[in-house]
Design a protein around this motif. Structure first.
Motif, PDB file in Angstrom:
ATOM      1  N   LEU A 154      10.554  22.732  58.732  1.00 21.64           N
ATOM      2  CA  LEU A 154      10.051  23.849  58.628  1.00 21.64           C
ATOM      3  C   LEU A 154      10.782  24.463  56.987  1.00 21.64           C
ATOM      4  O   LEU A 154      10.808  25.847  55.938  1.00 21.64           O
ATOM      5  CB  LEU A 154       9.811  25.005  59.890  1.00 21.64           C
ATOM      6  N   PHE A 155      12.208  24.655  58.004  1.00 22.86           N
ATOM      7  CA  PHE A 155      13.441  25.141  56.728  1.00 22.86           C
ATOM      8  C   PHE A 155      13.583  24.474  56.289  1.00 22.86           C
ATOM      9  O   PHE A 155      14.613  24.815  54.842  1.00 22.86           O
ATOM     10  CB  PHE A 155      14.455  25.972  58.164  1.00 22.86           C
ATOM     11  N   SER A 156      13.085  23.333  55.721  1.00 22.63           N
ATOM     12  CA  SER A 156      14.244  22.446  54.563  1.00 22.63           C
ATOM     13  C   SER A 156      13.054  21.513  54.260  1.00 22.63           C
ATOM     14  O   SER A 156      13.245  21.126  52.852  1.00 22.63           O
ATOM     15  CB  SER A 156      15.267  21.752  54.925  1.00 22.63           C
ATOM     16  N   MET A 157      11.840  20.816  54.090  1.00 26.53           N
ATOM     17  CA  MET A 157      10.970  19.979  54.028  1.00 26.53           C
ATOM     18  C   MET A 157       9.481  20.276  53.108  1.00 26.53           C
ATOM     19  O   MET A 157       8.431  19.914  53.248  1.00 26.53           O
ATOM     20  CB  MET A 157      10.959  19.293  55.209  1.00 26.53           C
ATOM     21  N   ARG A 158       9.323  22.239  53.915  1.00 27.55           N
ATOM     22  CA  ARG A 158       7.970  22.682  53.125  1.00 27.55           C
ATOM     23  C   ARG A 158       6.761  22.290  53.500  1.00 27.55           C
ATOM     24  O   ARG A 158       5.680  22.690  53.467  1.00 27.55           O
ATOM     25  CB  ARG A 158       8.245  22.874  51.524  1.00 27.55           C
ATOM     26  N   LYS A 159       6.974  22.180  55.196  1.00 28.22           N
ATOM     27  CA  LYS A 159       5.790  21.356  55.591  1.00 28.22           C
ATOM     28  C   LYS A 159       5.436  22.844  56.591  1.00 28.22           C
ATOM     29  O   LYS A 159       5.784  23.234  57.962  1.00 28.22           O
ATOM     30  CB  LYS A 159       5.843  20.317  57.248  1.00 28.22           C
ATOM     31  N   TYR A 160       4.477  22.952  56.337  1.00 29.68           N
ATOM     32  CA  TYR A 160       4.515  25.035  56.947  1.00 29.68           C
ATOM     33  C   TYR A 160       3.494  24.773  57.892  1.00 29.68           C
ATOM     34  O   TYR A 160       3.114  25.828  59.176  1.00 29.68           O
ATOM     35  CB  TYR A 160       3.816  26.087  55.882  1.00 29.68           C
ATOM     36  N   SER A 161       2.983  23.771  58.776  1.00 23.03           N
ATOM     37  CA  SER A 161       1.764  23.555  59.750  1.00 23.03           C
ATOM     38  C   SER A 161       2.976  23.289  61.486  1.00 23.03           C
ATOM     39  O   SER A 161       2.798  22.788  61.891  1.00 23.03           O
ATOM     40  CB  SER A 161       1.444  22.594  60.072  1.00 23.03           C
ATOM     41  N   SER A 162       4.739  22.701  60.563  1.00 22.49           N
ATOM     42  CA  SER A 162       5.335  23.407  61.882  1.00 22.49           C
ATOM     43  C   SER A 162       5.567  24.190  63.020  1.00 22.49           C
ATOM     44  O   SER A 162       5.079  25.586  62.536  1.00 22.49           O
ATOM     45  CB  SER A 162       6.946  23.020  61.511  1.00 22.49           C
ATOM     46  N   PHE A 163       5.686  23.704  64.249  1.00 19.15           N
ATOM     47  CA  PHE A 163       5.837  25.122  65.252  1.00 19.15           C
ATOM     48  C   PHE A 163       6.531  24.603  66.073  1.00 19.15           C
ATOM     49  O   PHE A 163       6.162  24.260  66.759  1.00 19.15           O
ATOM     50  CB  PHE A 163       3.899  25.452  65.568  1.00 19.15           C
ATOM     51  N   PRO A 164       7.934  25.202  65.820  1.00 17.63           N
ATOM     52  CA  PRO A 164       9.590  24.802  66.746  1.00 17.63           C
ATOM     53  C   PRO A 164       8.724  25.722  67.843  1.00 17.63           C
ATOM     54  O   PRO A 164       8.908  26.792  67.525  1.00 17.63           O
ATOM     55  CB  PRO A 164      10.384  25.500  65.572  1.00 17.63           C
ATOM     56  N   VAL A 165       9.174  24.795  69.213  1.00 19.54           N
ATOM     57  CA  VAL A 165       8.900  25.931  70.236  1.00 19.54           C
ATOM     58  C   VAL A 165      10.421  26.006  70.978  1.00 19.54           C
ATOM     59  O   VAL A 165      10.881  25.058  71.637  1.00 19.54           O
ATOM     60  CB  VAL A 165       7.583  25.391  70.908  1.00 19.54           C
ATOM     61  N   ASP A 166      10.791  27.188  71.129  1.00 13.47           N
ATOM     62  CA  ASP A 166      12.247  27.329  71.747  1.00 13.47           C
ATOM     63  C   ASP A 166      11.970  28.303  72.756  1.00 13.47           C
ATOM     64  O   ASP A 166      10.527  28.352  72.730  1.00 13.47           O
ATOM     65  CB  ASP A 166      13.447  27.342  71.057  1.00 13.47           C
ATOM     66  N   VAL A 167      13.000  28.906  73.713  1.00 11.31           N
ATOM     67  CA  VAL A 167      12.316  29.721  74.693  1.00 11.31           C
ATOM     68  C   VAL A 167      11.588  30.807  74.075  1.00 11.31           C
ATOM     69  O   VAL A 167      10.883  31.452  75.139  1.00 11.31           O
ATOM     70  CB  VAL A 167      13.972  30.036  75.949  1.00 11.31           C
ATOM     71  N   TRP A 168      12.447  31.273  73.532  1.00 16.63           N
ATOM     72  CA  TRP A 168      11.722  32.498  72.972  1.00 16.63           C
ATOM     73  C   TRP A 168      10.615  32.214  72.157  1.00 16.63           C
ATOM     74  O   TRP A 168       9.396  33.265  72.649  1.00 16.63           O
ATOM     75  CB  TRP A 168      12.136  33.199  71.561  1.00 16.63           C
ATOM     76  N   VAL A 169       9.837  31.522  71.910  1.00 14.04           N
ATOM     77  CA  VAL A 169       8.848  31.140  71.235  1.00 14.04           C
ATOM     78  C   VAL A 169       7.575  30.849  72.245  1.00 14.04           C
ATOM     79  O   VAL A 169       6.711  31.586  72.640  1.00 14.04           O
ATOM     80  CB  VAL A 169       8.779  29.602  70.267  1.00 14.04           C
ATOM     81  N   LYS A 170       8.475  30.209  73.232  1.00 18.02           N
ATOM     82  CA  LYS A 170       7.550  30.032  74.843  1.00 18.02           C
ATOM     83  C   LYS A 170       6.789  30.926  75.421  1.00 18.02           C
ATOM     84  O   LYS A 170       6.117  30.791  75.397  1.00 18.02           O
ATOM     85  CB  LYS A 170       8.494  29.165  75.137  1.00 18.02           C
ATOM     86  N   ARG A 171       8.279  32.412  75.412  1.00 16.72           N
ATOM     87  CA  ARG A 171       8.228  33.056  76.261  1.00 16.72           C
ATOM     88  C   ARG A 171       6.336  33.818  74.899  1.00 16.72           C
ATOM     89  O   ARG A 171       5.747  34.601  75.374  1.00 16.72           O
ATOM     90  CB  ARG A 171       9.367  34.048  75.934  1.00 16.72           C
ATOM     91  N   ALA A 172       6.487  33.899  73.643  1.00 20.56           N
ATOM     92  CA  ALA A 172       6.135  35.270  73.163  1.00 20.56           C
ATOM     93  C   ALA A 172       4.557  34.284  73.032  1.00 20.56           C
ATOM     94  O   ALA A 172       3.433  34.831  73.181  1.00 20.56           O
ATOM     95  CB  ALA A 172       6.500  35.260  71.197  1.00 20.56           C
ATOM     96  N   MET A 173       4.213  33.263  73.316  1.00 17.04           N
ATOM     97  CA  MET A 173       3.128  32.086  73.303  1.00 17.04           C
ATOM     98  C   MET A 173       2.706  32.509  74.317  1.00 17.04           C
ATOM     99  O   MET A 173       0.807  32.848  74.232  1.00 17.04           O
ATOM    100  CB  MET A 173       3.465  31.070  73.017  1.00 17.04           C
ATOM    101  N   GLN A 174       3.177  32.696  75.733  1.00 15.53           N
ATOM    102  CA  GLN A 174       2.431  32.796  77.213  1.00 15.53           C
ATOM    103  C   GLN A 174       2.166  34.319  76.949  1.00 15.53           C
ATOM    104  O   GLN A 174       1.579  34.919  77.768  1.00 15.53           O
ATOM    105  CB  GLN A 174       3.845  32.216  77.940  1.00 15.53           C
ATOM    106  N   HIS A 175       3.762  35.558  76.696  1.00 11.40           N
ATOM    107  CA  HIS A 175       3.342  36.492  76.461  1.00 11.40           C
ATOM    108  C   HIS A 175       2.157  36.978  75.736  1.00 11.40           C
ATOM    109  O   HIS A 175       1.057  37.519  76.795  1.00 11.40           O
ATOM    110  CB  HIS A 175       4.399  37.335  75.756  1.00 11.40           C
ATOM    111  N   PHE A 176       1.376  36.080  74.692  1.00  9.95           N
ATOM    112  CA  PHE A 176       0.522  36.480  73.878  1.00  9.95           C
ATOM    113  C   PHE A 176      -0.934  35.696  74.382  1.00  9.95           C
ATOM    114  O   PHE A 176      -1.816  36.677  73.977  1.00  9.95           O
ATOM    115  CB  PHE A 176       0.604  36.668  72.577  1.00  9.95           C
TER     116      PHE A 176
END
Length: 299
Positions: free
Chosen positions: A236-258
């Motif tokens: 996502l940050f160096s190869m222009r692959k915009y379907s990438s979706f890195p899941v870390d603790v904050w993204v996990k919480r956001a996805m669970q929250h929403f």
């Protein structure tokens, strides 16, 4: 262009009526590690062997210590200035839940960074905090990167593959890379061998960058210390692959929250998000990450 006009002075470039660009949000949304905030609320970064200082005054962005040539050849692409983020936000905001995160991180832009630097940086990021990641990368740069001067201070470029090849396992460990040190040494060796062999090599970053998104994700995980989440970050940050979706603790919480139940696994969150956000998944991920971390979302 996401700005109305540009003015070139002796040692700086001024972008006027710059839309969809907030430097704090862009440099503090987890995608980069070489930008440091100054007491004047500017940011100094070491990028592609250059030191620049970026200042924001409302919708005016000033890039110090640069010129017209570097702006056109490096910074337009690095800051993704030719992309219309207004249309991306408009599309993502059709999702009423995501709209809140998009409005909050309205000025985030995805930076186009150097793949080799990002592979090493995100290997360091595994099970690590951002301040420690930044400190380790800075030590690696000071030890093996070239010196750069700005305002009487010495900065250091991130080392090239051949420069970092000089580092031993113990020397890498001394930078604070810990258990990740052996992964870094192995990766540096593989990248250098690929450069010697050519673009058809299995570990050629140029070859991997030009693969489809799904193939790229698989190939990056052949580097030691690169799992699914780290591969998504590099893509996502160096190869222009915009379907990438890195899941870390904050993204996990956001996805669970929403969107999701608290017990959903990380791979399932990734699949759900990519199905939902498609080719804009990476942009959605940045808005969700920034919103969740800045608001300290807990479940």
């Amino acid at each position: 262009m996401d700005f109305k006009n540009v003015e070139f002075l002796d040692d700086k470039v001024i972008l006027k009526e710059c839309r969809n660009f907030n430097i704090k949000q862009t440099f503090e949304c987890g995608q980069c590690f070489r930008w440091e905030k100054t007491k004047d609320n500017t940011y100094i970064g070491v990028v592609y062997g250059k030191v620049i200082e970026v200042e924001q005054k409302e919708d005016t962005i000033i890039i110090h210590n640069t010129n017209k040539e570097d702006f056109e050849n490096i910074w337009v692409d690095y800051f993704d200035l030719e992309r219309d983020y207004g249309s991306i936000k408009e599309e993502l905001s059709k999702d009423e839940l995501l709209n809140k995160a998009v409005e909050y991180g309205y000025g985030i832009r995805l930076l186009n960074q150097d793949p080799f630097e990002l592979v090493v940086s995100f290997i360091i990021s595994a099970r690590n905090s951002i301040p420690v990641i930044m400190k380790t990368i800075k030590k690696i740069s000071e030890r093996w990167g070239k010196e750069l001067e700005y305002k009487g201070t010495t900065y250091y470029a991130f080392p090239t593959p051949s420069e970092l090849r000089k580092a031993s396992l113990d020397e890498i460990r001394d930078t604070g890379a810990s258990f990740r040190s052996k992964y870094i040494v192995d990766t540096v060796e593989k990248v250098n061998e690929a450069i010697e062999v050519g673009n058809d090599s299995e570990f050629s970053l140029d070859r991997i960058k030009n693969l489809s998104d799904d193939e790229c994700h698989v190939e990056l995980q052949k580097f030691q210390g690169v799992g699914a989440k780290v591969a998504d970050c590099i893509m996502l940050f160096s190869m222009r692959k915009y379907s990438s979706f890195p899941v870390d603790v904050w993204v996990k919480r956001a996805m669970q929250h929403f969107y999701l139940a608290p017990d959903v696994s990380l791979p399932k969150i990734r699949i759900f998000a990519r199905d939902k956000f498609k080719d804009l998944s990476g942009f959605a991920q940045q808005y969700l990450f920034y919103y969740a971390r800045e608001n300290n979302i807990k479940l």
